[in-house]
Design a protein around this motif. Structure first.
Motif, short mmCIF file in Angstrom:
data_model
loop_
_atom_site.label_atom_id
_atom_site.label_comp_id
_atom_site.label_asym_id
_atom_site.label_seq_id
_atom_site.Cartn_x
_atom_site.Cartn_y
_atom_site.Cartn_z
N TRP A 281 0.87 -1.18 0.00
CA TRP A 281 0.00 0.00 0.00
C TRP A 281 0.91 1.23 0.00
O TRP A 281 1.39 1.66 1.04
N ALA A 284 -1.81 4.74 2.23
CA ALA A 284 -2.90 4.04 2.90
C ALA A 284 -3.55 4.97 3.92
O ALA A 284 -2.86 5.78 4.57
N MET A 307 -2.53 -3.72 6.24
CA MET A 307 -3.43 -2.80 6.94
C MET A 307 -4.37 -3.60 7.83
O MET A 307 -5.08 -4.50 7.34
N GLY A 317 -6.52 2.07 0.28
CA GLY A 317 -5.11 1.84 -0.02
C GLY A 317 -4.84 1.98 -1.50
O GLY A 317 -5.70 1.65 -2.33
#
Length: 372
Positions: A281, A284, A307, A317
């Motif tokens: 990501w 994010a 995440m 993301g």
């Protein structure tokens, strides 16, 4: 024809007064009209009502390009449907608009939403909707509660930006959410979101069934395994490996694209550990939080591998598709991938960039320090 009879219905459900916590009625035994289905053992596979329950991840509303607020008329329709979790395995789902997750709603900070929940005559249960983007009792759950054959409405102003879950919040809300009644509302900040090449939308949730995962036949809901928080399936978009290459996927992108992924974790119980295998990501936004001042760059976390998304929350993301590859979107509690059905795949097609990744490296063609 839908009838609006909220006061009568709320009285029947016992909504209000000491029985209500944050708009969700207490889970009292014997609540009329909303009994969790009893565990009845394995049955023969039922006839399905739909061939596709899994929401198309590319079905995302267009980004907002305006400065002035407006009013949106939004209708969510309850659909209680039988569909396949995987081939030969059926389940009775509860949905908004016949898909999991429910439709993504996209508005601008300051906009007004006029929301109607329709519960058709053919439904077996009452339903409602709680928006985490609302200042108001139960996120609108009390105002929208509707028995079969009824509809109820409310309006709200989207005052704070971010990506927020909406979900059913009747007395047995854990069962209703597990069975599919959740989705996302995106409230774009006043300055909007940065432009990207693709946007995708996914929803994670658990199914607690009374038969072992993969065993053919019709699976019922198992309250005991739900209470123990021990699901047989953990899914993206309602089906086992719904948007993997072996099922409805992969989702197609191009090398050089920036891909923004919106993910909502309906739960009702498990946090997601959302990771793009073969990528990261690059930017994010934890819990779907977005800044009000427009400074998206400094607000975002950078280069996050995984995440954590709690149940009842969201994430945003962005991935840079730097080389041709297949990115696997997984919950990095990986037994959920191998044994419980959670996987989506995103392909990037285009020119190779061997300086970034060379899968055919012969061990002699690159210069640089050696790590031994």
């Amino acid at each position: 024809m839908f009838e609006t009879s909220r006061r009568k219905l709320l009285g029947a459900l016992g909504v209000g007064g000491a029985a209500t916590i944050a708009g969700c009625a207490a889970d009292a035994p014997g609540t009329a009209g909303d009994q969790t289905p009893a565990v009845g053992g394995q049955q023969q596979t039922k006839q399905v009502d739909t061939d596709q329950l899994a929401a198309d991840p590319t079905d995302v509303p267009e980004p907002i390009d305006r400065d002035e607020p407006t009013t949106h008329e939004v209708t969510l329709t309850v659909e209680e449907v039988t569909a396949e979790i995987e081939p030969g395995v059926t389940y009775d789902y509860l949905t908004f608009d016949g898909q999991i997750p429910g439709p993504m709603i996209r508005v601008h900070q300051g906009d007004t939403v006029e929301l109607t929940l329709e519960n058709p005559d053919g439904s077996q249960l009452p339903h409602n909707v709680d928006f985490h983007a609302i200042y108001g009792t139960g996120g609108g759950a009390v105002a929208t509660t509707a028995a079969p054959g009824e509809a109820n409405a409310m309006s709200f102003q989207a005052r704070y930006p971010g990506a927020f879950i909406y979900h059913c919040a009747v007395p047995r809300l854990d069962y209703h959410i597990s069975a599919g009644m959740f989705g996302m509302i995106l409230v774009e900040p006043k300055d909007g979101l940065p432009e990207v090449d693709r946007e995708l939308y996914f929803g994670q949730h658990e199914l607690y069934t009374d038969t072992e995962a993969g065993e053919e036949g019709h699976h019922g809901h198992d309250p005991a395994s739900m209470k123990a928080e021990d699901p047989n399936y953990v899914l993206l978009n309602g089906e086992k490996y719904a948007w993997a290459a072996a099922n409805r996927g992969p989702v197609e992108t191009t090398v050089g694209d920036t891909v923004r992924v919106f993910m909502v974790d309906g739960g009702p119980n498990l946090s997601s550990n959302f990771h793009p295998i073969g990528n990261v990501w690059n930017r994010a936004y934890r819990d779907g939080g977005l800044p009000e001042d427009g400074d998206m760059g400094s607000y975002a976390d950078k280069n996050i591998q995984t995440m954590t998304v709690p149940p009842g929350s969201c994430m945003i993301g962005e991935m840079e598709m730097a080389v041709p590859e297949r990115v696997k979107l997984v919950d990095h509690a990986l037994s959920r991938v191998r044994h419980k059905g959670l996987l989506a795949e995103v392909d990037a097609d285009g020119e190779e960039h061997e300086e970034v990744y060379d899968p055919d490296f012969d061990g002699t063609s690159h210069e640089g320090p050696r790590y031994e």
